[in-house]
Design a protein around this motif. Structure first.
Motif, PDB file in Angstrom:
ATOM      1  N   SER A 157      15.998   0.879  13.682  1.00 25.00           N
ATOM      2  CA  SER A 157      16.845  -0.062  14.400  1.00 25.00           C
ATOM      3  C   SER A 157      16.742   0.171  15.897  1.00 25.00           C
ATOM      4  CB  SER A 157      18.303   0.061  13.944  1.00 25.00           C
ATOM      5  OG  SER A 157      18.754   1.393  14.055  1.00 25.00           O
ATOM      6  N   VAL A 158      17.212  -0.816  16.656  1.00 23.22           N
ATOM      7  CA  VAL A 158      17.265  -0.712  18.114  1.00 23.22           C
ATOM      8  C   VAL A 158      18.589  -1.322  18.560  1.00 23.22           C
ATOM      9  CG1 VAL A 158      16.172  -1.275  20.315  1.00 23.22           C
ATOM     10  CG2 VAL A 158      14.747  -0.993  18.272  1.00 23.22           C
ATOM     11  N   PHE A 159      19.287  -0.592  19.414  1.00 24.90           N
ATOM     12  CA  PHE A 159      20.534  -1.062  20.009  1.00 24.90           C
ATOM     13  C   PHE A 159      20.391  -0.996  21.526  1.00 24.90           C
ATOM     14  CE2 PHE A 159      21.601   0.944  15.979  1.00 24.90           C
ATOM     15  CZ  PHE A 159      22.474   0.048  15.389  1.00 24.90           C
ATOM     16  N   VAL A 160      20.949  -1.975  22.213  1.00 25.33           N
ATOM     17  CA  VAL A 160      21.049  -1.915  23.666  1.00 25.33           C
ATOM     18  C   VAL A 160      22.537  -1.930  23.993  1.00 25.33           C
ATOM     19  CG1 VAL A 160      20.535  -3.047  25.856  1.00 25.33           C
ATOM     20  CG2 VAL A 160      18.813  -3.016  24.034  1.00 25.33           C
ATOM     21  N   VAL A 161      22.951  -0.946  24.794  1.00 23.33           N
ATOM     22  CA  VAL A 161      24.362  -0.745  25.111  1.00 23.33           C
ATOM     23  C   VAL A 161      24.508  -0.764  26.634  1.00 23.33           C
ATOM     24  CG1 VAL A 161      26.318   0.829  24.846  1.00 23.33           C
ATOM     25  CG2 VAL A 161      24.604   0.657  23.022  1.00 23.33           C
ATOM     26  N   ASP A 162      25.473  -1.533  27.131  1.00 23.82           N
ATOM     27  CA  ASP A 162      25.636  -1.652  28.584  1.00 23.82           C
ATOM     28  C   ASP A 162      26.371  -0.443  29.173  1.00 23.82           C
ATOM     29  OD1 ASP A 162      28.415  -2.097  28.288  1.00 23.82           O
ATOM     30  OD2 ASP A 162      28.239  -4.255  28.596  1.00 23.82           O
ATOM     31  N   LYS A 163      26.556  -0.457  30.492  1.00 25.70           N
ATOM     32  CA  LYS A 163      27.173   0.668  31.204  1.00 25.70           C
ATOM     33  C   LYS A 163      28.612   0.924  30.774  1.00 25.70           C
ATOM     34  CE  LYS A 163      24.319   0.227  35.309  1.00 25.70           C
ATOM     35  NZ  LYS A 163      24.268   0.106  36.756  1.00 25.70           N
ATOM     36  N   ASP A 164      29.260  -0.092  30.189  1.00 28.04           N
ATOM     37  CA  ASP A 164      30.639   0.043  29.721  1.00 28.04           C
ATOM     38  C   ASP A 164      30.716   0.367  28.228  1.00 28.04           C
ATOM     39  OD1 ASP A 164      31.727  -0.585  32.293  1.00 28.04           O
ATOM     40  OD2 ASP A 164      31.266  -2.697  31.899  1.00 28.04           O
ATOM     41  N   ASP A 165      29.595   0.741  27.648  1.00 28.58           N
ATOM     42  CA  ASP A 165      29.492   1.091  26.223  1.00 28.58           C
ATOM     43  C   ASP A 165      29.810  -0.072  25.296  1.00 28.58           C
ATOM     44  OD1 ASP A 165      28.554   3.617  26.779  1.00 28.58           O
ATOM     45  OD2 ASP A 165      30.530   4.556  26.671  1.00 28.58           O
ATOM     46  N   VAL A 166      29.418  -1.275  25.709  1.00 30.58           N
ATOM     47  CA  VAL A 166      29.523  -2.453  24.853  1.00 30.58           C
ATOM     48  C   VAL A 166      28.113  -2.763  24.343  1.00 30.58           C
ATOM     49  CG1 VAL A 166      30.092  -4.919  24.743  1.00 30.58           C
ATOM     50  CG2 VAL A 166      31.518  -3.351  26.095  1.00 30.58           C
ATOM     51  N   ILE A 167      28.004  -2.992  23.045  1.00 26.84           N
ATOM     52  CA  ILE A 167      26.708  -3.292  22.437  1.00 26.84           C
ATOM     53  C   ILE A 167      26.282  -4.702  22.853  1.00 26.84           C
ATOM     54  CG2 ILE A 167      25.470  -3.611  20.264  1.00 26.84           C
ATOM     55  CD1 ILE A 167      27.423  -1.503  19.065  1.00 26.84           C
ATOM     56  N   ARG A 168      25.080  -4.817  23.408  1.00 28.50           N
ATOM     57  CA  ARG A 168      24.555  -6.100  23.887  1.00 28.50           C
ATOM     58  C   ARG A 168      23.371  -6.606  23.079  1.00 28.50           C
ATOM     59  NH1 ARG A 168      28.735  -8.195  26.014  1.00 28.50           N
ATOM     60  NH2 ARG A 168      29.680  -6.909  27.649  1.00 28.50           N
ATOM     61  N   TYR A 169      22.844  -5.751  22.196  1.00 29.31           N
ATOM     62  CA  TYR A 169      21.700  -6.150  21.366  1.00 29.31           C
ATOM     63  C   TYR A 169      21.678  -5.263  20.136  1.00 29.31           C
ATOM     64  CZ  TYR A 169      16.842  -6.890  19.908  1.00 29.31           C
ATOM     65  OH  TYR A 169      15.704  -7.187  19.186  1.00 29.31           O
ATOM     66  N   VAL A 170      21.449  -5.872  18.971  1.00 29.56           N
ATOM     67  CA  VAL A 170      21.356  -5.134  17.710  1.00 29.56           C
ATOM     68  C   VAL A 170      20.158  -5.659  16.936  1.00 29.56           C
ATOM     69  CG1 VAL A 170      22.457  -4.639  15.479  1.00 29.56           C
ATOM     70  CG2 VAL A 170      23.871  -4.852  17.543  1.00 29.56           C
ATOM     71  N   GLN A 171      19.316  -4.738  16.493  1.00 31.36           N
ATOM     72  CA  GLN A 171      18.202  -5.101  15.616  1.00 31.36           C
ATOM     73  C   GLN A 171      18.079  -4.016  14.551  1.00 31.36           C
ATOM     74  OE1 GLN A 171      13.335  -5.304  15.822  1.00 31.36           O
ATOM     75  NE2 GLN A 171      14.436  -5.476  17.738  1.00 31.36           N
ATOM     76  N   VAL A 172      18.426  -4.360  13.316  1.00 31.26           N
ATOM     77  CA  VAL A 172      18.190  -3.476  12.188  1.00 31.26           C
ATOM     78  C   VAL A 172      17.003  -4.081  11.452  1.00 31.26           C
ATOM     79  CG1 VAL A 172      19.118  -2.475  10.063  1.00 31.26           C
ATOM     80  CG2 VAL A 172      20.621  -2.804  12.043  1.00 31.26           C
TER      81      VAL A 172
END
Length: 171
Positions: free
Chosen positions: A135-150
């Protein structure tokens, strides 16, 4: 703990994922993993940074090897407020050997083998194998998930371009 079926296969065989299904907009869950020297590492250690978190079943496989190398190459051109992590169930000693022989120097490689806290909290622990689903996750500077790929089939590559596009939109 939540169990989810029908999300991932490994070699065509259905696998049960343990943990929640994370979505864009969710707050990133905490975790405790180990670095190559067995030191605990948490999400808070990367506070204020944009994070690309790549998970791999095992660095000892060709797809996982290529995944880490691809993100390592990409990380070389990213600004200092971005970190690229790879988390697997591999032992820290094996991760160190992999990084040394493979010249992995930009991706921070971490082990979830002790408690599986990343796998369970992020919903990517494969119950039957006690490995992490690709999987790949992208998390912003405020620890909010902005992208999810499982990745639906764990032996396939992730969509690198889509993950990197999501990352670069935060820069």
């Amino acid at each position: 703990m939540t169990e989810r079926k029908g999300v991932v296969t490994m070699g065509g065989n259905p696998i049960t994922l343990v943990g929640p299904e994370l979505k864009v907009g969710d707050k990133a869950p905490g975790f405790v993993v180990l670095d190559q020297s067995l030191k605990p590492v948490t999400l808070k250690d990367f506070a204020g940074k944009v994070k690309l978190i790549s998970t791999t079943p095992s660095l000892d496989t060709s797809v996982c090897d290529l995944q880490v190398h691809r993100f390592n190459d990409e990380a070389a051109s990213l600004p200092g407020d971005v970190v690229v992590l790879n988390i697997s169930m591999d032992l820290p000693f094996a991760i160190r050997r992999f990084c040394t022989t493979g010249k992995i120097d930009k991706v921070i490689t971490l082990s979830d083998h002790r408690d599986a806290s990343f796998g369970q909290n992020w919903g990517v622990l494969m119950k039957e194998l006690r490995l992490l689903a690709r999987s790949v996750f992208v998390v912003d500077k405020d620890d909010v998930i902005r992208y999810v790929q499982v990745v639906p089939e764990a032996t396939n590559h992730p969509d690198y371009d889509a993950a990197l596009k999501a990352l670069k939109e935060l820069l």
